[in-house]
Design a protein around this motif. Sequence first.
Motif, PDB file in Angstrom:
ATOM      1  N   CYS A  99      15.505 -25.591 -41.452  1.00  0.00           N
ATOM      2  CA  CYS A  99      14.268 -26.385 -41.547  1.00  0.00           C
ATOM      3  C   CYS A  99      13.179 -25.796 -40.664  1.00  0.00           C
ATOM      4  O   CYS A  99      12.017 -25.697 -41.082  1.00  0.00           O
ATOM      5  N   LEU A 139      10.322 -31.706 -42.411  1.00  0.00           N
ATOM      6  CA  LEU A 139      11.051 -30.529 -41.921  1.00  0.00           C
ATOM      7  C   LEU A 139      11.153 -30.522 -40.400  1.00  0.00           C
ATOM      8  O   LEU A 139      12.186 -30.154 -39.838  1.00  0.00           O
ATOM      9  N   GLY A 165      14.622 -30.721 -38.535  1.00  0.00           N
ATOM     10  CA  GLY A 165      14.890 -29.620 -37.614  1.00  0.00           C
ATOM     11  C   GLY A 165      15.268 -30.103 -36.222  1.00  0.00           C
ATOM     12  O   GLY A 165      16.081 -29.473 -35.534  1.00  0.00           O
TER      13      GLY A 165
END
Length: 173
Positions: free
Chosen positions: A39, A58, A62
């Motif tokens: 990500c 994302l 992440g």
Amino acid sequence: MKEIAFDVELTAGDLYAFSMRHAYGNISGIFGVVISLSCWFILVLRFGAMDTTARIALFIIGCLFTIVQPVMLYSKSKAQARQNKNINSKLHYVLSPEGITVSQGEQEAAVKWYDVRKITCTAKAVYLYMSPVRAFIFPQDQCGTEFEEIKTFAVAMVKEYADYDPAEADKHQ
């Protein structure tokens, strides 16, 4: 064979190291880190081509396995060490060919070597698992000069009893 006796007083750091190893020392933990890093990678490479919602999604994904989970594990370890008097108290271990005896004050428990499901040795600790999530933790900094002897002895005993079935042993007597 002789007995090895030593004391351990687990700290939040010891519990955190165990939690991190347990969370990230298997396929699902590694997979989670790969997802998080992927990500981050996609976010950096495609930042200009994505809308704000995709960037935020994302970024959050992440952070899950690389930041959020380690912070949560540390806070849980710290709370557990602070709240659980059994963990804060010194545990006295005796390793012998018969098994592991752990005592604390008036309480004592014995575990046979064949009840140890798995052993994990690192440079900083030895973990003897009785279940997938329950283990005796022997930190190197608390075992001192006996750490290598403890590690060698525990590995040998777990290996010796790896295929031992107490039910089978009772049938032959």
